[in-house]
Design a protein around this motif. Structure first.
Motif, mmCIF file in Angstrom:
data_model
loop_
_atom_site.group_PDB
_atom_site.id
_atom_site.type_symbol
_atom_site.label_atom_id
_atom_site.label_comp_id
_atom_site.label_asym_id
_atom_site.label_seq_id
_atom_site.Cartn_x
_atom_site.Cartn_y
_atom_site.Cartn_z
ATOM 1 N N SER A 365 0.759 -1.211 0.070
ATOM 2 C CA SER A 365 0.194 -0.019 0.046
ATOM 3 C C SER A 365 1.037 1.257 0.012
ATOM 4 O O SER A 365 1.500 1.487 0.845
ATOM 5 C CB SER A 365 -0.822 -0.025 1.391
ATOM 6 O OG SER A 365 -1.619 1.185 1.519
ATOM 7 N N VAL A 366 0.868 1.922 -1.154
ATOM 8 C CA VAL A 366 1.426 3.181 -1.205
ATOM 9 C C VAL A 366 0.548 4.546 -1.159
ATOM 10 O O VAL A 366 -0.123 4.828 -2.113
ATOM 11 C CB VAL A 366 2.251 3.437 -2.506
ATOM 12 C CG1 VAL A 366 3.170 4.682 -2.797
ATOM 13 C CG2 VAL A 366 3.181 2.131 -2.532
ATOM 14 N N VAL A 367 0.391 5.085 0.107
ATOM 15 C CA VAL A 367 -0.629 6.122 0.127
ATOM 16 C C VAL A 367 -0.036 7.438 -0.077
ATOM 17 O O VAL A 367 0.972 7.855 0.526
ATOM 18 C CB VAL A 367 -1.076 6.123 1.505
ATOM 19 C CG1 VAL A 367 -2.157 7.194 1.557
ATOM 20 C CG2 VAL A 367 -1.782 4.729 1.946
ATOM 21 N N ALA A 368 -0.358 7.937 -1.380
ATOM 22 C CA ALA A 368 0.446 9.170 -1.714
ATOM 23 C C ALA A 368 -0.433 9.625 -3.045
ATOM 24 O O ALA A 368 -1.050 9.099 -3.680
ATOM 25 C CB ALA A 368 1.951 8.942 -1.923
ATOM 26 N N ASP A 369 -0.080 10.964 -3.369
ATOM 27 C CA ASP A 369 -0.307 11.546 -4.521
ATOM 28 C C ASP A 369 0.262 10.863 -5.798
ATOM 29 O O ASP A 369 1.519 10.283 -5.847
ATOM 30 C CB ASP A 369 0.044 13.134 -4.414
ATOM 31 C CG ASP A 369 -0.239 13.708 -5.914
ATOM 32 O OD1 ASP A 369 -1.203 14.196 -6.142
ATOM 33 O OD2 ASP A 369 0.858 13.790 -6.465
ATOM 34 N N ALA A 370 -0.465 10.572 -6.666
ATOM 35 C CA ALA A 370 -0.128 9.757 -7.961
ATOM 36 C C ALA A 370 1.042 10.316 -8.668
ATOM 37 O O ALA A 370 1.953 9.528 -8.885
ATOM 38 C CB ALA A 370 -1.345 9.521 -8.911
#
Length: 649
Positions: A365-370
Motif C-alpha cells: 500500500s503506497v498512500v500518496a499523490d499519484a
C-alpha cells in the motif's frame, strides 16, 4: 446590599467590525471568496450556483443571489457567483460534477433546491458525486427550524422523531453533512464543507441543509468570515521505505502491468506515467476513469482493461506477475469481478491518495499523490526494464486490437449504421482535443473498448454510478469547464428519455454541445445483458402491448428528433455514414447545440473483451435459456479470486 452580578463588559474599541446579513446572503458572500491552490496555481473554487427556486429557498438563497447580481451590475462587474437556472435538480448536480471532473476537482459549483421533492431530487446526484470522489456543494432547503407553522407543505412527519426531515437522506450519500439550525452554526458548517471539498481523499458531495426560516434570518457576522480564503490542495508524499519495497517487488517482475485509474488524471500525473512506462517498458491498461492516462497510440498503451476492456489489456492481465494499480479503486468492471488477474502468484503494488483504495487486492500500500509516487518510483527503478520480448508482445497485442477496432469502425456508405460505426465516425471526425461524454447503457462499455483517446481530458464517461440521464447535463458541465473544446455527447434513447430537458439549459446559456442521439427503440445494454443471463431481453424494448398482454408488439411511434427540436436544439436526421459525416461538419461549424439523430441496430454487438462481469443468474429455472446461462455463470465463478495474498513475501 452589594450586588454580586458580574459587570457587563463594554465593547472593545478595537473589536472586529461586523456586517448584518441574512444567513443566505452570508452564504453567497462566503462562497464568492473561496480559492484553491495547487502547485502554486491559485483560482476561484466556486464557478457559480445552479438553482431551482421554490418555497424554502426563493426568499433565502434566491434573494441573496439576486441581490449579489444587482450589486455587481451597479458596479459594472460580473456577479461574483454566477447563477444558472436548471430544469431538473438531479441534472444540476450532474452538470456541476461534470464541470469539476473536467477541472481535475480544482473548481466546482454550488447547487440549491427547494424544500421537499426539490431537495430529494438531488439525492441521485449526491450519490454520483460521492462515488466518483468529485466535489460538489449541495444547499437543500429545509422545513422551519422554529416549527412555528408545522407541518408545512412537503414536510415529512415521523411519529418517533421530531428533528428528522427528508434531507436526512443526504447523510449516507454525502462525505460531509450539516444542518444549520441557528445562524451562529453557519461558519463552522461552511468551513467543514470546504475542508472536505478540497481534500483529494475526503472529497465528494458536501451537503449543508438550511431551514427556510433560518435562510432569511439576519445576523451580525464578523467581516473576517468574508475575507478571501485559499485552500491548499495537498500532494501527500510517499514514504521512502514504502517506495523501496514497491520497487523491490517490481524488479522481480517479468510481466508487470500498470492499471491506471482516474487518480492519474486528477493528479495531473499523465506525463509522469508516460515517463515511467517509457523508461521501464511496463504496459498500461486503463479503467473507465483512467482512460486518457496515455494516448491510445502510445507504445505502452494497451487500452481499456476489465469487463469492457481490450483483448490486449486482458491478455496481459491474465499473465501479469505484478500489477501496479495507480489511482484506481478496482471496481468490478476494472478487475472483471476479480477474474482479470489470472496468474496464481500475482502480486500487487497499489498507489492511491486514499488508504481505502490502496489496500484493495492486498499487496503493498503506497498512500500518496499519484504524480509524486510515480516520480519517486521511476527514480527507484532506474536500473529496471522489462525484456525485449515482453515489449514486443505488448506492441503485437495492441496492434491486433487496433485492427479489431478498425474493422468495427468500417462503414459502407449507403448502409444503415450500427453503434460501433457511429462511435467510429464520431471519433474519427472529432478533433484530438474534443471531449466525448457518456454514462449509461451499452455505450460506455463500447466507448471504453473502441474510442481512440488522444487527449488526457478527451474521455468523460461517468461509470462510477453509471447514471442514466447524466449525459446531456454532464455535457453542459464539461463544455462550461472548457469552452474551447467541442463536446460530443453520445446517448441512447433510454438515457435521453430520462433527462432530455437539460437541452433547454444548454440553449438558455448558449452552451454548445453536439449530441449524438442513438435511437435503438429500447435498452440496448440491458437487452444484451438480459439475453446473456437467459432472460431473453424481457422488458428492454419500447413496444406496444400485444394481444396476449406482453410488451412485444410493434415499435412505439416516438420521435425523439422532433422532441429535441421542440426543446430548442438544431436537429439533423441521418441514416448513412455520408449523412453522419456531413452532419458533424455542420454541428462543429455551428454555435448552437446540435442533435444528430441516427437509428441503429441494437443487436449488433461490440467486439468481445474476452472477459466477464459478475451478475448472478437464477440457480433454478424452467427456461432452457436461463439454465444454459447459469452453467456459464458457474464456470466463471470457479476462477473468481479474493486477491488477498500479501506482496512482501
Amino acid at each position: 446590599m452589594v450586588s454580586t452580578a458580574p459587570m457587563r463588559p463594554e465593547k472593545s474599541p478595537d473589536a472586529e467590525p461586523t456586517v448584518r446579513l441574512t444567513v443566505a446572503q452570508a452564504t453567497i458572500r462566503f462562497l464568492s471568496n473561496q480559492y484553491v491552490e495547487r502547485d502554486g496555481e491559485r483560482g476561484k473554487f466556486f464557478a457559480g450556483c445552479f438553482g431551482i427556486f421554490g418555497h424554502g429557498n426563493v426568499a433565502g438563497l434566491g434573494q441573496a443571489l439576486l441581490q449579489s447580481e444587482i450589486a455587481a451590475a451597479e458596479a459594472g462587474a460580473q456577479p461574483p457567483l454566477r447563477y444558472v437556472l436548471g430544469r431538473n435538480e438531479q441534472a444540476m448536480v450532474h452538470s456541476a460534477v461534470a464541470f469539476t471532473r473536467q477541472k481535475d476537482r480544482l473548481q466546482t459549483w454550488a447547487v440549491t433546491a427547494s424544500v421537499g421533492p426539490g431537495s430529494t431530487n438531488m439525492l441521485t446526484g449526491a450519490a454520483l458525486a460521492t462515488i466518483n470522489r468529485l466535489p460538489v456543494l449541495l444547499l437543500p432547503a429545509d422545513t422551519f427550524a422554529t416549527r412555528a407553522s408545522a407541518p408545512v407543505l412537503q414536510e415529512l412527519e415521523l411519529p418517533s422523531s421530531g428533528d428528522v426531515t427528508v434531507n436526512d437522506a443526504f447523510k449516507p450519500l454525502s462525505r460531509y453533512f450539516d444542518r444549520v439550525w441557528r445562524p451562529e452554526q453557519l461558519p463552522a458548517a461552511l468551513l467543514g464543507a470546504l475542508r472536505v471539498l478540497t481534500d483529494p481523499v475526503e472529497t465528494g458531495a458536501a451537503t449543508i441543509s438550511i431551514p427556510q426560516d433560518v435562510q432569511a434570518e439576519a445576523h451580525d457576522w464578523p467581516e473576517s468570515l468574508f475575507a478571501e480564503r485559499t485552500w491548499h490542495v495537498a500532494r501527500p508524499l510517499p514514504e521512502r521505505s514504502v517506495i523501496d519495497r514497491a520497487a523491490q517487488i517490481i524488479r522481480t517482475a517479468r510481466k508487470p502491468l500498470i492499471v491506471a485509474g482516474g487518480g492519474v488524471i486528477y493528479s495531473g500525473a499523465t506525463d509522469s506515467l508516460a515517463a515511467l512506462c517509457e523508461q521501464t517498458g511496463i504496459p498500461v491498461g486503463q479503467s473507465q476513469a483512467g482512460k486518457g492516462s496515455l494516448p491510445y497510440d502510445h507504445r505502452q498503451s494497451v487500452g481499456a482493461i476489465g469487463s469492457t476492456g481490450t483483448t490486449a489489456a486482458n491478455a496481459l492481465a491474465t499473465e501479469a506477475d505484478v500489477v501496479i494499480g495507480i489511482g484506481t479503486r478496482y471496481s468490478d468492471f476494472t478487475s472483471a469481478s476479480r477474474t482479470a488477474f489470472g496468474n496464481p502468484d500475482v502480486r500487487f503494488v497499489n498507489i492511491n491518495v486514499a488508504s481505502l483504495d490502496s489496500v484493495k487486492q492486498g499487496g503493498v500500500s503506497v498512500v500518496a499523490d499519484a504524480r509524486e509516487a510515480i516520480d519517486a518510483l521511476r527514480a527507484a527503478l532506474d536500473d529496471y526494464s522489462v525484456s525485449y520480448e515482453y515489449r514486443a508482445r505488448t506492441g503485437e497485442l495492441a496492434r491486433e486490437w487496433d485492427d479489431i477496432v478498425t474493422e468495427a469502425y468500417r462503414v459502407e456508405d449507403g448502409m444503415t449504421l450500427n453503434q460501433n460505426q457511429v462511435i467510429g465516425l464520431a471519433n474519427t471526425l472529432s478533433d484530438p482535443r474534443d471531449v466525448v461524454v457518456c454514462a449509461a447503457g451499452s455505450m460506455p462499455g463500447d466507448l471504453h473498448k473502441l474510442w481512440r483517446t488522444r487527449d488526457r481530458k478527451g474521455y468523460h464517461v461517468e461509470y462510477g454510478f453509471s447514471c442514466m440521464g447524466y449525459e446531456v447535463a454532464g455535457g453542459i458541465g464539461a463544455k462550461m469547464a472548457e469552452p474551447d473544446r467541442d463536446v460530443f455527447v453520445l446517448v441512447g434513447d433510454g438515457s435521453y428519455l430520462m433527462m432530455a430537458t437539460e437541452l433547454v439549459t444548454a440553449v438558455q446559456e448558449g452552451v454548445k454541445v453536439i449530441l449524438v442521439l442513438v435511437q435503438n427503440h429500447g435498452f440496448a445494454s440491458i437487452g444484451s445483458l438480459s439475453e446473456a443471463l437467459g432472460s431473453q431481453r424481457f422488458g428492454t424494448a419500447y413496444r406496444y402491448r400485444s394481444d396476449d398482454g406482453r410488451l412485444d408488439g410493434g415499435k412505439l411511434p416516438v420521435d425523439l428528433a422532433a422532441n429535441a427540436a421542440s426543446l430548442g436544439a438544431e436537429v439533423i436526421r441521418v441514416q448513412t455514414a455520408g449523412e453522419f459525416t456531413d452532419a458533424v461538419k455542420v454541428a462543429k461549424a455551428s454555435d448552437r447545440t446540435c442533435v444528430i439523430h441516427v437509428e441503429t441496430d441494437p443487436l449488433v454487438p461490440a467486439p468481445d473483451s474476452e472477459s466477464w462481469w459478475d451478475v448472478p443468474v437464477s440457480q433454478v429455472s424452467t427456461l432452457e435459456s436461463t439454465q444454459n446461462a447459469y452453467r456459464t455463470y458457474a464456470d466463471w465463478k470457479k476462477i473468481q479470486r479474493p486477491y488477498l495474498k500479501p506482496s512482501d513475501r
